[in-house]
Design a protein around this motif. Sequence first.
Motif, mmCIF file in Angstrom:
data_model
loop_
_atom_site.group_PDB
_atom_site.id
_atom_site.type_symbol
_atom_site.label_atom_id
_atom_site.label_comp_id
_atom_site.label_asym_id
_atom_site.label_seq_id
_atom_site.Cartn_x
_atom_site.Cartn_y
_atom_site.Cartn_z
ATOM 1 N N LEU A 30 4.556 -24.886 0.115
ATOM 2 C CA LEU A 30 3.139 -25.045 -0.196
ATOM 3 C C LEU A 30 2.285 -24.091 0.631
ATOM 4 C CD1 LEU A 30 2.813 -28.933 -0.512
ATOM 5 C CD2 LEU A 30 2.773 -27.235 -2.340
ATOM 6 N N VAL A 31 2.655 -23.907 1.893
ATOM 7 C CA VAL A 31 1.921 -22.970 2.742
ATOM 8 C C VAL A 31 2.016 -21.556 2.173
ATOM 9 C CG1 VAL A 31 1.818 -21.891 5.022
ATOM 10 C CG2 VAL A 31 2.161 -24.360 4.832
ATOM 11 N N ALA A 32 3.226 -21.159 1.766
ATOM 12 C CA ALA A 32 3.412 -19.826 1.188
ATOM 13 C C ALA A 32 2.582 -19.669 -0.082
ATOM 14 C CB ALA A 32 4.889 -19.582 0.891
ATOM 15 N N LEU A 33 2.574 -20.697 -0.924
ATOM 16 C CA LEU A 33 1.786 -20.635 -2.156
ATOM 17 C C LEU A 33 0.305 -20.462 -1.846
ATOM 18 C CD1 LEU A 33 1.503 -20.941 -5.234
ATOM 19 C CD2 LEU A 33 1.382 -23.421 -4.882
ATOM 20 N N MET A 34 -0.209 -21.263 -0.915
ATOM 21 C CA MET A 34 -1.628 -21.181 -0.565
ATOM 22 C C MET A 34 -1.966 -19.834 0.067
ATOM 23 S SD MET A 34 -2.031 -25.040 1.001
ATOM 24 C CE MET A 34 -3.768 -24.886 1.412
ATOM 25 N N GLN A 35 -1.117 -19.374 0.973
ATOM 26 C CA GLN A 35 -1.401 -18.128 1.686
ATOM 27 C C GLN A 35 -1.379 -16.924 0.748
ATOM 28 O OE1 GLN A 35 -2.303 -17.269 4.753
ATOM 29 N NE2 GLN A 35 -2.372 -19.327 5.595
ATOM 30 N N TYR A 36 -0.385 -16.856 -0.129
ATOM 31 C CA TYR A 36 -0.276 -15.667 -0.972
ATOM 32 C C TYR A 36 -1.233 -15.703 -2.154
ATOM 33 C CZ TYR A 36 3.438 -14.011 1.924
ATOM 34 O OH TYR A 36 4.139 -13.551 3.007
ATOM 35 N N LEU A 37 -1.669 -16.886 -2.552
ATOM 36 C CA LEU A 37 -2.778 -16.942 -3.502
ATOM 37 C C LEU A 37 -4.040 -16.379 -2.855
ATOM 38 C CD1 LEU A 37 -2.401 -20.376 -5.348
ATOM 39 C CD2 LEU A 37 -2.231 -18.089 -6.332
ATOM 40 N N ARG A 38 -4.230 -16.727 -1.580
ATOM 41 C CA ARG A 38 -5.378 -16.173 -0.852
ATOM 42 C C ARG A 38 -5.293 -14.650 -0.779
ATOM 43 N NH1 ARG A 38 -5.818 -14.509 4.322
ATOM 44 N NH2 ARG A 38 -3.810 -15.414 4.893
ATOM 45 N N VAL A 39 -4.082 -14.141 -0.491
ATOM 46 C CA VAL A 39 -3.905 -12.690 -0.418
ATOM 47 C C VAL A 39 -4.269 -12.029 -1.743
ATOM 48 C CG1 VAL A 39 -2.190 -10.857 -0.185
ATOM 49 C CG2 VAL A 39 -2.178 -12.774 1.413
ATOM 50 N N LEU A 40 -3.803 -12.624 -2.842
ATOM 51 C CA LEU A 40 -4.087 -12.048 -4.156
ATOM 52 C C LEU A 40 -5.584 -12.038 -4.442
ATOM 53 C CD1 LEU A 40 -1.220 -13.596 -6.319
ATOM 54 C CD2 LEU A 40 -1.423 -11.252 -5.503
ATOM 55 N N PHE A 41 -6.264 -13.138 -4.107
ATOM 56 C CA PHE A 41 -7.704 -13.202 -4.344
ATOM 57 C C PHE A 41 -8.456 -12.197 -3.466
ATOM 58 C CE2 PHE A 41 -6.964 -17.692 -5.911
ATOM 59 C CZ PHE A 41 -7.253 -17.382 -7.232
ATOM 60 N N VAL A 42 -8.031 -12.087 -2.198
ATOM 61 C CA VAL A 42 -8.700 -11.153 -1.285
ATOM 62 C C VAL A 42 -8.498 -9.715 -1.743
ATOM 63 C CG1 VAL A 42 -8.662 -10.216 1.055
ATOM 64 C CG2 VAL A 42 -8.638 -12.685 0.710
ATOM 65 N N VAL A 43 -7.267 -9.381 -2.124
ATOM 66 C CA VAL A 43 -6.992 -8.020 -2.592
ATOM 67 C C VAL A 43 -7.790 -7.711 -3.853
ATOM 68 C CG1 VAL A 43 -5.206 -6.530 -3.561
ATOM 69 C CG2 VAL A 43 -4.720 -7.886 -1.532
ATOM 70 N N GLY A 44 -7.827 -8.678 -4.765
ATOM 71 C CA GLY A 44 -8.604 -8.465 -5.987
ATOM 72 C C GLY A 44 -10.085 -8.293 -5.709
ATOM 73 N N ALA A 45 -10.621 -9.133 -4.812
ATOM 74 C CA ALA A 45 -12.035 -9.024 -4.464
ATOM 75 C C ALA A 45 -12.329 -7.698 -3.767
ATOM 76 C CB ALA A 45 -12.439 -10.195 -3.567
ATOM 77 N N ALA A 46 -11.421 -7.280 -2.869
ATOM 78 C CA ALA A 46 -11.624 -6.007 -2.168
ATOM 79 C C ALA A 46 -11.627 -4.837 -3.147
ATOM 80 C CB ALA A 46 -10.534 -5.816 -1.117
ATOM 81 N N ALA A 47 -10.735 -4.890 -4.129
ATOM 82 C CA ALA A 47 -10.691 -3.815 -5.123
ATOM 83 C C ALA A 47 -11.997 -3.743 -5.911
ATOM 84 C CB ALA A 47 -9.511 -4.032 -6.062
ATOM 85 N N LEU A 48 -12.545 -4.913 -6.257
ATOM 86 C CA LEU A 48 -13.809 -4.933 -6.991
ATOM 87 C C LEU A 48 -14.957 -4.408 -6.135
ATOM 88 C CD1 LEU A 48 -13.548 -8.369 -8.853
ATOM 89 C CD2 LEU A 48 -13.311 -6.075 -9.830
ATOM 90 N N VAL A 49 -14.970 -4.796 -4.852
ATOM 91 C CA VAL A 49 -16.034 -4.335 -3.955
ATOM 92 C C VAL A 49 -15.979 -2.820 -3.784
ATOM 93 C CG1 VAL A 49 -16.853 -4.391 -1.567
ATOM 94 C CG2 VAL A 49 -16.253 -6.521 -2.732
ATOM 95 N N VAL A 50 -14.764 -2.295 -3.560
ATOM 96 C CA VAL A 50 -14.617 -0.846 -3.399
ATOM 97 C C VAL A 50 -15.041 -0.119 -4.667
ATOM 98 C CG1 VAL A 50 -12.930 1.002 -3.083
ATOM 99 C CG2 VAL A 50 -12.832 -1.028 -1.635
ATOM 100 N N ARG A 51 -14.642 -0.661 -5.801
ATOM 101 C CA ARG A 51 -15.003 -0.037 -7.073
ATOM 102 C C ARG A 51 -16.510 -0.042 -7.276
ATOM 103 N NH1 ARG A 51 -13.058 3.692 -10.538
ATOM 104 N NH2 ARG A 51 -14.065 3.457 -12.563
ATOM 105 N N TYR A 52 -17.149 -1.156 -6.917
ATOM 106 C CA TYR A 52 -18.599 -1.263 -7.085
ATOM 107 C C TYR A 52 -19.331 -0.360 -6.099
ATOM 108 C CZ TYR A 52 -23.271 -3.314 -7.080
ATOM 109 O OH TYR A 52 -24.628 -3.494 -7.141
ATOM 110 N N ALA A 53 -18.817 -0.277 -4.859
ATOM 111 C CA ALA A 53 -19.499 0.499 -3.824
ATOM 112 C C ALA A 53 -19.347 2.003 -4.030
ATOM 113 C CB ALA A 53 -18.970 0.103 -2.443
ATOM 114 N N LEU A 54 -18.154 2.435 -4.461
ATOM 115 C CA LEU A 54 -17.889 3.868 -4.576
ATOM 116 C C LEU A 54 -18.054 4.410 -5.985
ATOM 117 C CD1 LEU A 54 -14.752 4.206 -2.256
ATOM 118 C CD2 LEU A 54 -17.163 4.548 -1.690
ATOM 119 N N GLY A 55 -18.081 3.515 -6.954
ATOM 120 C CA GLY A 55 -18.265 3.967 -8.331
ATOM 121 C C GLY A 55 -17.132 4.852 -8.798
ATOM 122 N N ASN A 56 -17.478 6.009 -9.332
ATOM 123 C CA ASN A 56 -16.470 6.918 -9.874
ATOM 124 C C ASN A 56 -15.616 7.571 -8.794
ATOM 125 O OD1 ASN A 56 -17.341 6.437 -12.494
ATOM 126 N ND2 ASN A 56 -18.880 8.075 -12.404
#
Length: 251
Positions: free
Chosen positions: A142-168
Amino acid sequence: MASRRAIGHWLILLLLSVLFSSLLLRIHLPAALLLGPLIAGLILSLRGVKLSIPRPCYLVAQAIVGCMIARAINPSVFGVLFNNWALVLAILLTTLAISGLTGWLLVRYSALPGATGAWGSSPGGASAMVVMAQEYGADVRLVALMQYLRVLFVVGAAALVVRYALGNEAQEMTQDIVWFPSLTLNFPFTLLLTAVACWLGMRLRIPSGAMLLPMLLGALAQGGGWLMLELPEWLLAMAYAVLGWTVGAPV
């Protein structure tokens, strides 16, 4: 007959681990080298297969992961932290407060067993949290499931932020893994430091000492310029596999 069956189970576990890790690496999923063996071990465990990972192997894997974390620390990091200490401290305290409150609520009011909620919501390296959770008796799956779901969400959010901040200007960056790089004298010294620190951590009975002490001593050695930690990808893959199998297929 039993030994042949055990060998067959280990071969299946190895093949499934390679298959799942390759697929996860293909889609650039974080911690693919750990999640692949974890999924493989979980599949065999659900089918009633019981495989025992020797404890020394598990401790060595922890120590290697600890050195891997220490390798990411270099003197330039401390300069950046010092120059932005107020912001870093505010973010750190806020993160700890929110995660601490979340963990307490999960332990107090959820149906999660023991301290699983606290470890699953703890900030930090997902691999390190999974290792430490097992040392404290939490449900590591359960700890692994919770932790790696968090990793996936953080990575996805970071990708969106970078894309929004840097644009093309934002570009997808992929780095090919060099599995068998040329090694230097730093490699045997890294192994020596890892082994000594792991043994010392267990000898002193430090909680999660097999990982924490190599991480601490490795960071000090590299930060002080005494040793450049060298951990080839094939060694990290082996360590991650042992951790994944231990979490996915506990006996």
